[in-house]
Design a protein around this motif. Structure first.
Motif, PDB file in Angstrom:
ATOM      1  N   UNK A  36      -6.490   4.771  11.887  1.00 52.56           N
ATOM      2  CA  UNK A  36      -7.770   4.161  12.284  1.00 52.56           C
ATOM      3  C   UNK A  36      -7.672   3.139  13.092  1.00 52.56           C
ATOM      4  N   UNK A  37      -6.372   1.960  13.329  1.00 49.64           N
ATOM      5  CA  UNK A  37      -6.641   1.393  14.449  1.00 49.64           C
ATOM      6  C   UNK A  37      -5.489   1.758  15.868  1.00 49.64           C
ATOM      7  N   UNK A  38      -4.660   3.064  15.745  1.00 47.53           N
ATOM      8  CA  UNK A  38      -4.879   3.663  16.917  1.00 47.53           C
ATOM      9  C   UNK A  38      -6.006   4.181  17.622  1.00 47.53           C
ATOM     10  N   UNK A  39      -6.988   5.094  17.056  1.00 45.45           N
ATOM     11  CA  UNK A  39      -8.071   5.241  16.978  1.00 45.45           C
ATOM     12  C   UNK A  39      -8.885   4.235  17.505  1.00 45.45           C
ATOM     13  N   UNK A  40      -8.724   3.238  17.615  1.00 45.24           N
ATOM     14  CA  UNK A  40      -9.627   1.849  18.267  1.00 45.24           C
ATOM     15  C   UNK A  40      -9.044   1.056  18.874  1.00 45.24           C
ATOM     16  N   UNK A  41      -7.692   1.777  18.965  1.00 46.15           N
ATOM     17  CA  UNK A  41      -6.773   0.961  20.341  1.00 46.15           C
ATOM     18  C   UNK A  41      -6.419  -0.520  19.271  1.00 46.15           C
ATOM     19  N   UNK A  42      -5.984  -1.005  18.688  1.00 43.66           N
ATOM     20  CA  UNK A  42      -5.683  -2.105  17.626  1.00 43.66           C
ATOM     21  C   UNK A  42      -4.509  -1.878  17.336  1.00 43.66           C
ATOM     22  N   UNK A  43      -3.643  -3.167  16.769  1.00 42.85           N
ATOM     23  CA  UNK A  43      -2.461  -3.021  16.418  1.00 42.85           C
ATOM     24  C   UNK A  43      -3.055  -2.940  14.547  1.00 42.85           C
ATOM     25  N   UNK A  44      -1.696  -2.322  14.281  1.00 47.01           N
ATOM     26  CA  UNK A  44      -2.379  -2.081  12.805  1.00 47.01           C
ATOM     27  C   UNK A  44      -3.452  -4.016  11.721  1.00 47.01           C
ATOM     28  N   UNK A  45      -2.017  -4.555  12.415  1.00 45.57           N
ATOM     29  CA  UNK A  45      -2.561  -6.327  12.328  1.00 45.57           C
ATOM     30  C   UNK A  45      -3.468  -6.813  12.394  1.00 45.57           C
ATOM     31  N   UNK A  46      -4.105  -6.234  13.995  1.00 50.36           N
ATOM     32  CA  UNK A  46      -5.563  -6.765  14.260  1.00 50.36           C
ATOM     33  C   UNK A  46      -6.917  -5.940  13.503  1.00 50.36           C
ATOM     34  N   UNK A  47      -6.250  -4.896  13.418  1.00 46.65           N
ATOM     35  CA  UNK A  47      -7.337  -3.707  12.581  1.00 46.65           C
ATOM     36  C   UNK A  47      -7.544  -3.962  11.369  1.00 46.65           C
ATOM     37  N   UNK A  48      -6.538  -4.346   9.947  1.00 49.45           N
ATOM     38  CA  UNK A  48      -6.256  -5.504   8.966  1.00 49.45           C
ATOM     39  C   UNK A  48      -7.186  -5.867   8.821  1.00 49.45           C
TER      40      UNK A  48
ATOM     41  N   UNK B 111       0.738  -1.163  -0.217  1.00 49.52           N
ATOM     42  CA  UNK B 111       0.314   0.765  -0.181  1.00 49.52           C
ATOM     43  C   UNK B 111       0.862   1.361   0.188  1.00 49.52           C
ATOM     44  N   UNK B 112      -0.088   2.199  -0.426  1.00 50.80           N
ATOM     45  CA  UNK B 112       1.297   3.377  -0.815  1.00 50.80           C
ATOM     46  C   UNK B 112       1.234   3.702   1.181  1.00 50.80           C
ATOM     47  N   UNK B 113       2.002   4.865   1.154  1.00 53.48           N
ATOM     48  CA  UNK B 113       3.085   5.150   2.689  1.00 53.48           C
ATOM     49  C   UNK B 113       1.573   6.357   3.182  1.00 53.48           C
ATOM     50  N   UNK B 114       1.377   6.818   2.802  1.00 57.74           N
ATOM     51  CA  UNK B 114       0.251   7.594   3.037  1.00 57.74           C
ATOM     52  C   UNK B 114      -1.314   6.605   2.798  1.00 57.74           C
ATOM     53  N   UNK B 115      -1.811   5.678   2.846  1.00 59.84           N
ATOM     54  CA  UNK B 115      -2.530   4.778   3.409  1.00 59.84           C
ATOM     55  C   UNK B 115      -2.603   3.527   4.681  1.00 59.84           C
ATOM     56  N   UNK B 116      -1.120   3.437   4.674  1.00 61.55           N
ATOM     57  CA  UNK B 116      -1.026   3.083   5.909  1.00 61.55           C
ATOM     58  C   UNK B 116      -0.612   4.224   6.635  1.00 61.55           C
ATOM     59  N   UNK B 117      -0.339   5.063   7.471  1.00 64.84           N
ATOM     60  CA  UNK B 117      -0.470   6.586   7.896  1.00 64.84           C
ATOM     61  C   UNK B 117      -2.434   6.323   8.170  1.00 64.84           C
ATOM     62  N   UNK B 118      -2.652   6.464   6.719  1.00 64.01           N
ATOM     63  CA  UNK B 118      -4.345   6.253   7.202  1.00 64.01           C
ATOM     64  C   UNK B 118      -5.076   4.768   7.764  1.00 64.01           C
ATOM     65  N   UNK B 119      -4.417   3.801   7.460  1.00 62.10           N
ATOM     66  CA  UNK B 119      -4.820   2.611   8.461  1.00 62.10           C
ATOM     67  C   UNK B 119      -4.130   2.926  10.661  1.00 62.10           C
ATOM     68  N   UNK B 120      -2.758   3.030   9.647  1.00 65.86           N
ATOM     69  CA  UNK B 120      -2.162   3.710  11.209  1.00 65.86           C
ATOM     70  C   UNK B 120      -3.212   3.551  12.367  1.00 65.86           C
TER      71      UNK B 120
END
Length: 97
Positions: free
Chosen positions: A28-40, A17-26
């Motif tokens: 969102x994961x942080x907001x939900x209190x999850x790891x990036x892997x768990x969020x994805x 994924x693009x760096x911008x998409x990774x930042x977006x996913x990170x």
């Protein structure tokens, strides 16, 4: 929606994924209190279930709904082809039991 525990995770999924998409996913994961892997994994599971459920739902226009209800409530008389099919079904399926 419960996530599978770590012990049952044996398959690996990779995606570029693009760096911008990774930042977006990170974020969102942080907001939900999850790891990036768990969020994805959770997001992919939800999307997969929604996609599968949507294929099981029949969507038809109001006009088609009315036509279907009319056919159910006031079915046409069977034509010759339907009578032949019913006879064949009786011979091949019903009478063979």
């Amino acid at each position: 929606m419960p996530m599978p525990n770590q012990q049952t995770r044996t398959a690996r999924l990779e995606a570029r994924i693009s760096p911008d998409m990774l930042n977006l996913v990170k974020r969102a994961a942080e907001i939900q209190g999850r790891s990036v892997s768990d969020f994805v994994v959770a997001a992919a599971q939800e999307a997969a279930q929604r996609t599968i459920e949507n294929t099981a739902i029949l969507r038809i226009s109001i006009e088609d709904q009315r036509a279907m209800m009319e056919a159910i409530l006031n079915p046409p008389e069977p034509n010759e082809a339907l009578r032949k099919a019913a006879d064949a079904h009786k011979r091949l399926v019903v009478d063979s039991h």
